[in-house]
Design an enzyme around this catalytic site. Structure first.
Site, PDB file in Angstrom:
ATOM      1  N   CYS A 126     -27.496   1.953 -68.261  1.00 56.07           N
ATOM      2  CA  CYS A 126     -26.365   2.622 -67.604  1.00 56.07           C
ATOM      3  C   CYS A 126     -26.751   4.004 -67.057  1.00 56.07           C
ATOM      4  O   CYS A 126     -26.428   4.346 -65.917  1.00 56.07           O
ATOM      5  CB  CYS A 126     -25.188   2.748 -68.556  1.00 56.07           C
ATOM      6  N   HIS A 234     -20.712   8.543 -68.625  1.00 57.98           N
ATOM      7  CA  HIS A 234     -21.907   9.351 -68.831  1.00 57.98           C
ATOM      8  C   HIS A 234     -21.996  10.422 -67.746  1.00 57.98           C
ATOM      9  O   HIS A 234     -21.651  10.174 -66.578  1.00 57.98           O
ATOM     10  CB  HIS A 234     -23.156   8.478 -68.745  1.00 57.98           C
TER      11      HIS A 234
HETATM   12  C1  2RA Z   1     -26.247   4.120 -74.506  1.00 61.74           C
HETATM   13  N1  2RA Z   1     -27.441   3.599 -72.457  1.00 61.74           N
HETATM   14  O1  2RA Z   1     -25.539   4.862 -73.825  1.00 61.74           O
HETATM   15  C2  2RA Z   1     -27.290   3.226 -73.859  1.00 61.74           C
HETATM   16  C3  2RA Z   1     -26.946   1.779 -74.026  1.00 61.74           C
HETATM   17  N2  2RA Z   1     -25.693   1.444 -73.466  1.00 61.74           N
HETATM   18  O2  2RA Z   1     -26.156   4.038 -75.745  1.00 61.74           O
END
Ligand code: 2RA
Length: 335
Positions: A126, A234
């Site tokens: 991601c 994120h």
């Molecule tokens: C996380 N990118 O954010 C890793 C797996 N989804 O934990």
């Protein structure tokens, strides 16, 4: 299309079902798959109930496509079993991403690498997906030499147990732990396990996957990935050194017209991307675009995206949409 969703009860699997429905993917038969303990239970898709089936039963139905989000060991074991019956697999785990025989795809960046022979396709990590969507147009225009990225990653990236830990800590409840430390009112500078070089697997994913997706191993990447107590997506602070100089306003204009990107950059009115605004959206939001005044040809920016959607489920469904649009699904692989 007969579509299997493997890991249909997890955070990403559930989001895959939601996105398939939202985007009206041409599903003629839905085949939800989950672990043995969930077989027989039901999930809802477009207002109808569907029974969860076992992996073996799903394979026997010979789906046209199988969207996987069930962990690396399940993918390694069962993706080839689907491929053997002619199914095209799009796998969200890290199992196949760095396999030189498998494609690692973000449709806005490199969908053109896909062929009918690709029966197992890897969905990138991601935090990598959102970065390359924003950086691909800049690489084409100015040629990236080096990327320094620090991430601020949602607990949803870990899964349900982490979300529960955060909510329990906020409610003062002592429940199961996904992390070795408190996550509420804290940040944890570790995502996944550490390697011998002092970097975590998550950081190495950003480094290696970026080079593979961009098709350019000359791009130098260094990363620090951090877990923070948020839910919506994120965030990433990215410093990019280019071969060629740029004009900041030109960069903003270029990004604003790039596929999958929304520029939110109006600091006079305190407008910049934030996870709460990106939540449940499929775009990659870019802001705080400014020159790094400490060295030539270098830019700073801030990139935010919903890690369960564009960072996982939507990217996988977009790959499936591309395969359907280009008639690359259901075509028997050459013997
Ligand atoms: C996380 N990118 O954010 C890793 C797996 N989804 O934990």
């Amino acid at each position: 299309m007969k579509v299997a969703v493997v890991g249909a009860t997890g955070l990403v699997g559930t989001k895959m079902l939601q996105v398939l429905a939202e985007r009206n993917f041409p599903v003629t038969e839905l085949i939800p798959v989950a672990s043995a303990k969930s077989v027989g239970k039901e999930i809802t898709y477009k207002g109808k109930q569907f029974k969860i089936v076992s992996m073996d039963e799903a394979i026997s139905k010979k789906p046209d496509i199988a969207l996987f989000s069930a962990g690396g060991s399940t993918s390694l074991n069962d993706a080839p079993r689907f491929a053997e019956v002619g199914t095209t697999v799009v796998d969200n785990s890290s199992a196949w991403r760095m396999d030189p025989t498998k494609k690692l795809v973000v449709p806005e960046v490199n969908a053109d690498v896909l062929t009918a022979e690709d029966k197992i396709i890897a969905n990138p990590n991601c935090s990598t997906i959102q970065m390359v969507v924003a950086l691909k147009p800049l690489h084409d225009a100015y040629h990236i030499k080096r990327i320094v990225v620090s991430t601020y990653q949602s607990v949803t990236g870990t899964g349900v147990k982490a979300v529960d830990q955060l909510m329990n800590e906020r409610a003062g409840i002592d429940g199961p732990k996904a992390y070795p430390y408190k996550i509420d009112l804290n940040v944890i500078p570790q995502i996944d396990v550490f390697g011998d070089n002092g970097y975590t697997k998550e950081e190495m994913k950003m480094i290696k996957e970026t080079q593979k997706i961009m098709g350019d191993d000359s791009i130098r990447v260094t990363a620090t990935t951090v877990r923070i107590p948020v839910m919506g997506g994120h965030s990433e602070s990215v410093n990019i050194e280019f071969e060629r100089d740029f004009d900041v306003e030109e960069v903003k204009t270029l990004l604003a017209k790039s596929p999958g990107v929304i520029v939110t950059d109006d600091i006079a009115n305190l407008k910049y991307p934030m996870p709460l605004d990106a939540h449940e959206k499929d775009e990659v939001f870019v802001g705080r675009i400014r020159r790094d005044e400490t060295q030539p040809n270098t830019l700073n920016c801030w990139i935010v995206s919903d890690n369960l959607r564009k960072g996982a489920a939507t990217n996988a469904v977009q790959i499936a949409e591309y395969l359907v649009a280009k008639h690359l699904i259901g075509v028997p692989a050459e013997a």
